[in-house]
Design a protein around this motif. Structure first.
Motif, PDB file in Angstrom:
ATOM      1  N   ASP A   3       0.763  -1.265  -0.076  1.00 16.70           N
ATOM      2  CA  ASP A   3       0.124  -0.002   0.020  1.00 16.70           C
ATOM      3  C   ASP A   3       0.689   1.360  -0.124  1.00 16.70           C
ATOM      4  O   ASP A   3       0.562   2.240  -0.702  1.00 16.70           O
ATOM      5  N   GLN A   4       1.840   1.150   0.745  1.00 20.62           N
ATOM      6  CA  GLN A   4       2.995   2.333   1.003  1.00 20.62           C
ATOM      7  C   GLN A   4       4.202   2.048   0.420  1.00 20.62           C
ATOM      8  O   GLN A   4       4.899   1.131   0.732  1.00 20.62           O
ATOM      9  N   ILE A   5       4.575   2.798  -0.864  1.00 21.34           N
ATOM     10  CA  ILE A   5       5.787   2.490  -1.489  1.00 21.34           C
ATOM     11  C   ILE A   5       6.852   3.460  -1.211  1.00 21.34           C
ATOM     12  O   ILE A   5       6.417   4.715  -1.423  1.00 21.34           O
ATOM     13  N   LEU A   6       8.102   3.254  -0.864  1.00 20.71           N
ATOM     14  CA  LEU A   6       8.951   4.288  -0.709  1.00 20.71           C
ATOM     15  C   LEU A   6       9.856   4.107  -1.664  1.00 20.71           C
ATOM     16  O   LEU A   6      10.584   3.346  -2.036  1.00 20.71           O
ATOM     17  N   ILE A   7      10.050   5.440  -2.297  1.00 18.72           N
ATOM     18  CA  ILE A   7      11.065   5.548  -3.394  1.00 18.72           C
ATOM     19  C   ILE A   7      12.079   6.586  -3.170  1.00 18.72           C
ATOM     20  O   ILE A   7      11.783   7.634  -3.202  1.00 18.72           O
ATOM     21  N   PRO A   8      13.274   6.130  -2.704  1.00 18.80           N
ATOM     22  CA  PRO A   8      14.646   7.194  -2.570  1.00 18.80           C
ATOM     23  C   PRO A   8      14.972   7.516  -3.634  1.00 18.80           C
ATOM     24  O   PRO A   8      14.964   6.954  -4.678  1.00 18.80           O
ATOM     25  N   TYR A   9      15.097   9.066  -4.002  1.00 18.80           N
ATOM     26  CA  TYR A   9      15.466   9.761  -5.178  1.00 18.80           C
ATOM     27  C   TYR A   9      16.484  10.778  -5.047  1.00 18.80           C
ATOM     28  O   TYR A   9      16.213  11.667  -4.182  1.00 18.80           O
ATOM     29  N   ASP A  10      17.730  10.647  -5.908  1.00 19.60           N
ATOM     30  CA  ASP A  10      18.474  11.752  -5.797  1.00 19.60           C
ATOM     31  C   ASP A  10      18.918  12.457  -7.061  1.00 19.60           C
ATOM     32  O   ASP A  10      19.647  13.120  -7.175  1.00 19.60           O
ATOM     33  N   GLU A 101      11.179   2.292   8.099  1.00 14.97           N
ATOM     34  CA  GLU A 101      10.596   1.336   9.461  1.00 14.97           C
ATOM     35  C   GLU A 101       9.919   2.510  10.169  1.00 14.97           C
ATOM     36  O   GLU A 101       8.702   1.998  10.775  1.00 14.97           O
ATOM     37  N   GLU A 102      10.263   3.697  10.460  1.00 19.39           N
ATOM     38  CA  GLU A 102       9.598   4.777  11.090  1.00 19.39           C
ATOM     39  C   GLU A 102       7.905   4.865  10.609  1.00 19.39           C
ATOM     40  O   GLU A 102       7.016   4.981  11.247  1.00 19.39           O
ATOM     41  N   LYS A 103       8.172   5.113   9.241  1.00 12.23           N
ATOM     42  CA  LYS A 103       6.879   5.195   8.513  1.00 12.23           C
ATOM     43  C   LYS A 103       6.071   4.090   8.006  1.00 12.23           C
ATOM     44  O   LYS A 103       5.076   4.200   7.477  1.00 12.23           O
ATOM     45  N   GLU A 104       6.470   2.863   8.384  1.00 12.82           N
ATOM     46  CA  GLU A 104       5.877   1.669   8.320  1.00 12.82           C
ATOM     47  C   GLU A 104       5.586   1.436   6.629  1.00 12.82           C
ATOM     48  O   GLU A 104       4.561   1.191   6.384  1.00 12.82           O
ATOM     49  N   MET A 105       6.720   1.746   5.936  1.00 14.33           N
ATOM     50  CA  MET A 105       6.679   1.749   4.369  1.00 14.33           C
ATOM     51  C   MET A 105       6.277   0.155   4.290  1.00 14.33           C
ATOM     52  O   MET A 105       6.866  -0.844   5.056  1.00 14.33           O
ATOM     53  N   ASP A 106       5.679  -0.252   3.026  1.00 12.48           N
ATOM     54  CA  ASP A 106       5.575  -2.037   2.851  1.00 12.48           C
ATOM     55  C   ASP A 106       6.839  -2.253   2.009  1.00 12.48           C
ATOM     56  O   ASP A 106       7.071  -3.336   2.028  1.00 12.48           O
ATOM     57  N   VAL A 107       7.376  -1.496   1.230  1.00 19.93           N
ATOM     58  CA  VAL A 107       8.420  -1.951   0.293  1.00 19.93           C
ATOM     59  C   VAL A 107       9.127  -0.815  -0.209  1.00 19.93           C
ATOM     60  O   VAL A 107       8.649   0.478  -0.065  1.00 19.93           O
ATOM     61  N   ILE A 108      10.614  -0.781  -0.438  1.00 24.52           N
ATOM     62  CA  ILE A 108      11.274   0.256  -1.040  1.00 24.52           C
ATOM     63  C   ILE A 108      11.632  -0.256  -2.433  1.00 24.52           C
ATOM     64  O   ILE A 108      12.001  -1.354  -2.647  1.00 24.52           O
ATOM     65  N   VAL A 109      11.407   0.884  -3.330  1.00 24.16           N
ATOM     66  CA  VAL A 109      12.010   0.473  -4.720  1.00 24.16           C
ATOM     67  C   VAL A 109      12.989   1.518  -5.135  1.00 24.16           C
ATOM     68  O   VAL A 109      12.717   2.671  -4.918  1.00 24.16           O
ATOM     69  N   MET A 110      14.087   1.089  -5.498  1.00 27.12           N
ATOM     70  CA  MET A 110      15.076   1.960  -5.935  1.00 27.12           C
ATOM     71  C   MET A 110      15.841   1.565  -7.046  1.00 27.12           C
ATOM     72  O   MET A 110      16.053   0.214  -7.376  1.00 27.12           O
ATOM     73  N   GLY A 111      16.727   2.157  -7.581  1.00 24.20           N
ATOM     74  CA  GLY A 111      17.347   1.980  -8.687  1.00 24.20           C
ATOM     75  C   GLY A 111      18.821   1.735  -8.315  1.00 24.20           C
ATOM     76  O   GLY A 111      19.291   2.053  -7.158  1.00 24.20           O
ATOM     77  N   SER A 112      19.676   0.882  -9.249  1.00 23.56           N
ATOM     78  CA  SER A 112      20.720   0.645  -9.020  1.00 23.56           C
ATOM     79  C   SER A 112      21.764   0.866 -10.117  1.00 23.56           C
ATOM     80  O   SER A 112      21.429   0.496 -11.256  1.00 23.56           O
ATOM     81  N   ALA A 113      22.976   1.510 -10.214  1.00 22.56           N
ATOM     82  CA  ALA A 113      23.576   1.881 -11.099  1.00 22.56           C
ATOM     83  C   ALA A 113      24.434   0.496 -11.677  1.00 22.56           C
ATOM     84  O   ALA A 113      24.714  -0.325 -10.983  1.00 22.56           O
ATOM     85  N   TYR A 114      24.780   0.483 -12.873  1.00 27.17           N
ATOM     86  CA  TYR A 114      25.700  -0.694 -13.514  1.00 27.17           C
ATOM     87  C   TYR A 114      26.906  -0.219 -13.067  1.00 27.17           C
ATOM     88  O   TYR A 114      27.456   0.962 -13.674  1.00 27.17           O
TER      89      TYR A 114
END
Length: 147
Positions: A3-10, A101-114
């Motif tokens: 329900d709650q997806i965390l997307i770290p973005y830089d 953890e604090e915001k009770e996110m259900d999943v983290i989705v993030m990119g990864s460099a080659y």
């Protein structure tokens, strides 16, 4: 499911790839996303010269963070996904996992460099998050032809 997806973005290309995947996942599941920008100030401990300008540097990072998070929330809006912006200051991997953890996110989705054939030896923020997060982490790795 998620329900709650965390997307770290830089603002990087690999983060964009992860954000796009996270937004597409959210659209498919009817989830909402929180996009997180971590202000990672240089140097620890910071040099005396930087301490005098720390507030100015922090403000520049914050302005950049606002700009890139607005861009991703705009993309989420185009996909009909609710988007919330969040900011943290500190070591990115630690701040991402703590926030999830604090915001009770259900999943983290993030990119990864080659990083080439030896990249897995070096590790990066994504690798640290995968190893330390208490919630599932979905990674979207860039391919060599995308760099």
């Amino acid at each position: 499911m998620y329900d709650q997806i965390l997307i770290p973005y830089d603002g990087s290309d690999e983060a964009r790839k992860g954000a796009e995947h996270g937004i597409e996942l959210a659209a498919a599941l009817g989830s909402s996303v929180t996009v997180l920008y971590v202000i990672d100030l240089p140097g620890a401990p910071r040099a005396l010269a930087l301490r005098d300008d720390e507030e100015e540097i922090r403000e520049q990072y914050r302005e950049y963070g606002e700009e890139v998070l607005d861009e991703i929330c705009g993309l989420a809006e185009e996909h009909g996904v609710d988007c919330t912006k969040a900011f943290r200051t500190g070591a990115p991997a630690e701040e991402i996992t703590d926030f999830a953890e604090e915001k009770e996110m259900d999943v983290i989705v993030m990119g990864s460099a080659y990083r080439g054939p030896l990249g897995s030896i070096l590790g990066g923020t994504t690798d640290k998050v995968v190893r330390t997060a208490e919630v599932p982490v979905i990674t979207q790795r860039m391919q060599m032809d995308e760099i």
